[in-house]
Scaffold this active site. Structure first.
Site, PDB file in Angstrom:
ATOM      1  N   ASP A  45      -0.104 -10.258  -7.261  1.00 36.91           N
ATOM      2  CA  ASP A  45       0.436  -9.288  -6.319  1.00 36.91           C
ATOM      3  C   ASP A  45       1.745  -8.686  -6.807  1.00 36.91           C
ATOM      4  O   ASP A  45       2.166  -7.636  -6.332  1.00 36.91           O
ATOM      5  CB  ASP A  45       0.640  -9.964  -4.956  1.00 36.91           C
ATOM      6  CG  ASP A  45       0.952  -8.961  -3.858  1.00 36.91           C
ATOM      7  OD1 ASP A  45       0.230  -7.954  -3.759  1.00 36.91           O
ATOM      8  OD2 ASP A  45       1.925  -9.179  -3.105  1.00 36.91           O
ATOM      9  N   MET A  60       2.320  -5.900   3.063  1.00 39.69           N
ATOM     10  CA  MET A  60       2.727  -4.502   3.027  1.00 39.69           C
ATOM     11  C   MET A  60       3.102  -4.021   1.626  1.00 39.69           C
ATOM     12  O   MET A  60       3.433  -2.853   1.446  1.00 39.69           O
ATOM     13  CB  MET A  60       3.931  -4.297   3.965  1.00 39.69           C
ATOM     14  CG  MET A  60       3.621  -4.526   5.426  1.00 39.69           C
ATOM     15  SD  MET A  60       2.389  -3.361   6.071  1.00 39.69           S
ATOM     16  CE  MET A  60       3.245  -1.800   5.846  1.00 39.69           C
ATOM     17  N   ARG A  61       3.068  -4.923   0.633  1.00 39.28           N
ATOM     18  CA  ARG A  61       3.471  -4.501  -0.705  1.00 39.28           C
ATOM     19  C   ARG A  61       2.550  -3.403  -1.242  1.00 39.28           C
ATOM     20  O   ARG A  61       3.004  -2.503  -1.954  1.00 39.28           O
ATOM     21  CB  ARG A  61       3.494  -5.692  -1.657  1.00 39.28           C
ATOM     22  CG  ARG A  61       4.001  -5.322  -3.045  1.00 39.28           C
ATOM     23  CD  ARG A  61       4.200  -6.525  -3.934  1.00 39.28           C
ATOM     24  NE  ARG A  61       5.405  -7.263  -3.573  1.00 39.28           N
ATOM     25  CZ  ARG A  61       5.424  -8.501  -3.148  1.00 39.28           C
ATOM     26  NH1 ARG A  61       4.293  -9.173  -3.015  1.00 39.28           N
ATOM     27  NH2 ARG A  61       6.551  -9.097  -2.842  1.00 39.28           N
ATOM     28  N   ALA A  62       1.275  -3.464  -0.909  1.00 37.56           N
ATOM     29  CA  ALA A  62       0.340  -2.452  -1.400  1.00 37.56           C
ATOM     30  C   ALA A  62       0.719  -1.064  -0.893  1.00 37.56           C
ATOM     31  O   ALA A  62       0.655  -0.079  -1.646  1.00 37.56           O
ATOM     32  CB  ALA A  62      -1.084  -2.808  -0.972  1.00 37.56           C
ATOM     33  N   VAL A 116       3.806   0.080  -2.889  1.00 36.90           N
ATOM     34  CA  VAL A 116       3.470   0.417  -4.270  1.00 36.90           C
ATOM     35  C   VAL A 116       2.686   1.727  -4.322  1.00 36.90           C
ATOM     36  O   VAL A 116       2.942   2.584  -5.190  1.00 36.90           O
ATOM     37  CB  VAL A 116       2.674  -0.727  -4.923  1.00 36.90           C
ATOM     38  CG1 VAL A 116       2.123  -0.292  -6.275  1.00 36.90           C
ATOM     39  CG2 VAL A 116       3.553  -1.958  -5.093  1.00 36.90           C
TER      40      VAL A 116
END
Length: 673
Positions: free
Chosen positions: A193, A274-276, A279
């Site tokens: 991730d 929420m990183r997706a 990014v």
């Protein structure tokens, strides 16, 4: 210094080049993971990127590459005087798979710290990579404790070195780039991730393109400098375009329409966290800047999804990465186009030779061919009275689909090992709980403070101690001995003969083995697969860290023919012998999946018994999964387990407590013996 292969001379691999260039434009994208087969220019392209990166300004004389406009107030080389700066190329630092912890984070001179009270710190690779690129080739083979350190540095933007109360902290923000061959195993989800983008690469099947690859490589090997000079203009053009895109990046507008598309796409594909979303937003913005636009369009969002989401959708190691592009297009269309609602951007940008050409969809794995029990011809009786298909002499049936895998308890090998760090069996490791102390062999890595003080205390008067400080000599230092967990080699020996060919039974067997494979992935084991049927045994999968490769071999495993049990055991014994030569410290657990019957050849039962006793003589931990079915049970698997020195469990018992606690029974039976 050797001349790197020019980035613009790489043939094809548009997705790989685009992902790397987007990170050069916006390092906040978060790096890139390059997945693909060997020999596909993964490392070549990554190393070539460093020559295109803009130069960085650093504080003169600072070993930690502090920014002169915003120096790190906690820098070990600080405080820094204003105005003293130099400009240098951005570094690309390579982290070897076998690197030590001290090489990665840096090392403290413990002896000077104790005796003189000074922090004599030698920076590591994390310090060298600050404001540059940290490249890890074969990142999936990196040891767990190094992965943990990378995760900490990537999450906090700083590296901490702690040694018995003496600590050093320095900034460490870097572009993380990794390459890997999926056949050698997958990455831990936490590290996966941390990579902003991922791309799949494969060698072209077009003869003309392959010819051009060979031609350029041979020309480069003959004269690297002359080859690089021929591509100097193209390199300069791409370098200038990166600089222009960086300058344009703050002006790019990410409107509400694009944000809604990004959020809807991440929700539709059920990515965790929420990183997706973040990014994807940064990637879409970088794509617009790379194309020379100030507005994010629908095509940017689509391309960002194809780069940022595939590796975040894996739920277990048996899932193939990739996106359903039809579903992606439906989601983007449903939530409107940012080009329609947001702006005046150019709807037909020229992406250039390295521009955002959409990558092809990732192929879904083919389902294993399945037989149809309701429409098949009436089977004939096999060697043991069970149904056999009509047809060839081998009596081969199409593969049965595996049942749904389930959660297993912990399998562990008896005793205390010294193998590679993992999460299965007890072992002496560099990390874990402290159990004692010893004199260091080589460089001191983990100081046992109390033992060191006890060793130095009797000599203080003879050494002329007069102040409060402890006078410490090299002979006083003690290394802490620690106990943690190791990874093992789990070798499956699977009976694929006609006596196992009942589809419901084979489906349950495969489901159980898949469950153990999933457990092996989580516990960082190596796995291997030996199958036997007909007249011989085959190594379907040599020992590897790739459990998804083992799952694929298992899924396509055909059945039928006689039961050469002795051949299967002997082949497994040979696999273990070779593996011990390669990795003597890694202990093995053998899981034999059979009904215990042995047929074919002279004295098959006697041969199988003698082969089994080889494992007992070597002290190899083993478990026999008894797959015998029907009202009459011969108990052959139980006898085999006794010859192996292991434990037997029936197929029905696998889903009760699973196979996982059986090795503990093996350990208990050995103690009783």
């Amino acid at each position: 210094m050797s001349t790197p292969f020019p980035f613009t001379a790489v043939v094809g691999q548009d997705d790989l080049r685009l992902a790397l260039l987007l990170n050069a434009v916006s390092p906040a994208v978060g790096g890139v993971l390059v997945r693909g087969e060997k020999g596909t220019a993964k490392s070549t392209a990554v190393r070539a990127l460093s020559a295109l990166m803009p130069q960085v300004d650093v504080v003169s004389g600072c070993r930690f590459s502090c920014d002169p406009d915003a120096p790190d107030p906690a820098c070990p080389d600080g405080p820094h005087e204003p105005g003293a700066c130099v400009s240098r190329p951005a570094r690309m630092v390579e982290l070897p798979v076998g690197a030590s912890e001290d090489r990665l984070v840096g090392a403290l001179d413990i002896e000077r710290a104790l005796a003189e009270g000074v922090k004599a710190f030698e920076p590591g690779l994390l310090a060298d990579a600050h404001r540059g690129i940290l490249y890890v080739d074969e990142v999936n083979l990196l040891h767990d404790h190094l992965v943990d350190l990378l995760l900490d540095a990537a999450a906090m933007g700083a590296s901490y070195v702690e040694r018995e109360g003496v600590s050093v902290r320095h900034a460490s923000k870097f572009l993380l780039v990794g390459t890997m061959n999926p056949e050698e195993g997958e990455l831990r989800p936490q590290l996966l991730d941390r990579f902003g983008l991922t791309v799949e690469v494969a060698a072209s099947r077009e003869p003309d393109q392959r010819v051009e690859v060979v031609r350029r490589r041979l020309a480069y090997d003959d004269d690297p400098a002359a080859f690089a000079a021929r591509w100097a203009d193209e390199e300069a053009a791409v370098r200038a375009r990166i600089t222009a895109a960086r300058e344009l990046l703050p002006s790019v507008r990410l409107g509400d329409g694009a944000l809604r598309q990004i959020a809807a796409t991440c929700a539709a594909f059920e990515v965790d966290g929420m990183r997706a979303d973040i990014v994807m937003a940064r990637t879409a913005t970088a794509l617009a800047a790379w194309a020379g636009r100030t507005d994010v369009l629908a095509e940017d969002v689509r391309q960002a999804a194809l780069l940022a989401l595939p590796h975040r959708r894996r739920r277990n190691p048996f899932d193939a990465p990739g996106l359903d592009e039809d579903k992606l297009d439906e989601t983007l269309e449903e939530f409107g186009g940012p080009g329609e609602s947001d702006g005046d951007g150019d709807d037909d940008p020229d992406p250039g030779p390295d521009g955002p050409g959409g990558p092809g969809g990732q192929p879904e794995p083919d389902d294993a061919p399945q037989g149809d029990g309701d429409t098949a011809a009436r089977p004939e009786a096999g060697e043991d009275g069970e149904p056999q298909p009509r047809g060839g002499g081998a009596g081969e049936q199409s593969p049965a689909r595996a049942a749904e895998p389930f959660r297993t308890k912990v399998l562990s090998v008896p005793g205390l090992g010294e193998g590679a760090a993992g999460r299965r069996s007890r072992a002496r490791t560099e990390h874990g709980r402290t159990t004692g102390a010893r004199r260091p062999r080589g460089a001191l890595t983990k100081l046992h403070l109390a033992a060191t003080v006890r060793a130095a205390a009797p000599h203080q008067r003879a050494r002329g101690r007069s102040g409060p400080g402890l006078v410490v000599r090299r002979d006083d230092l003690r290394q802490a001995t620690r106990e943690g967990r190791e990874g093992n080699l789990v070798l499956f020996v699977v009976d694929a003969s006609g006596s196992m060919a009942a589809r419901q039974r084979m489906s349950a067997v495969k489901g159980a083995v898949l469950s153990l494979l999933l457990d092996a992935y989580q516990r960082r084991d190596k796995v291997g697969l030996v199958t036997f049927r007909g007249s011989a045994a085959d190594v379907a999968l040599p020992p590897t860290s790739s459990v998804d490769a083992a799952a694929a071999r298992l899924e396509s495993l055909p059945t039928g023919g006689r039961t050469p049990l002795a051949a299967g055991l002997l082949r497994a014994h040979e696999v273990l012998r070779v593996e011990r030569l390669r990795d003597p410290a890694r202990r093995a657990l053998v899981v034999v999946v059979t009904d215990g019957r042995a047929t074919g050849g002279p004295e098959p039962v006697s041969l199988a018994s003698r082969a089994a006793r080889l494992f007992a003589a070597d002290g190899v931990a083993s478990v026999v999964v008894d797959c015998e079915s029907g009202p009459v049970r011969l108990g052959l698997a139980g006898r085999l387990a006794g010859e192996l020195g292991g434990t037997a469990v029936t197929l029905d018992e696998l889903r009760a407590d699973s196979i996982a606690g059986l090795v503990k029974d093996v350990q208990g039976s050995r103690r009783a013996a």
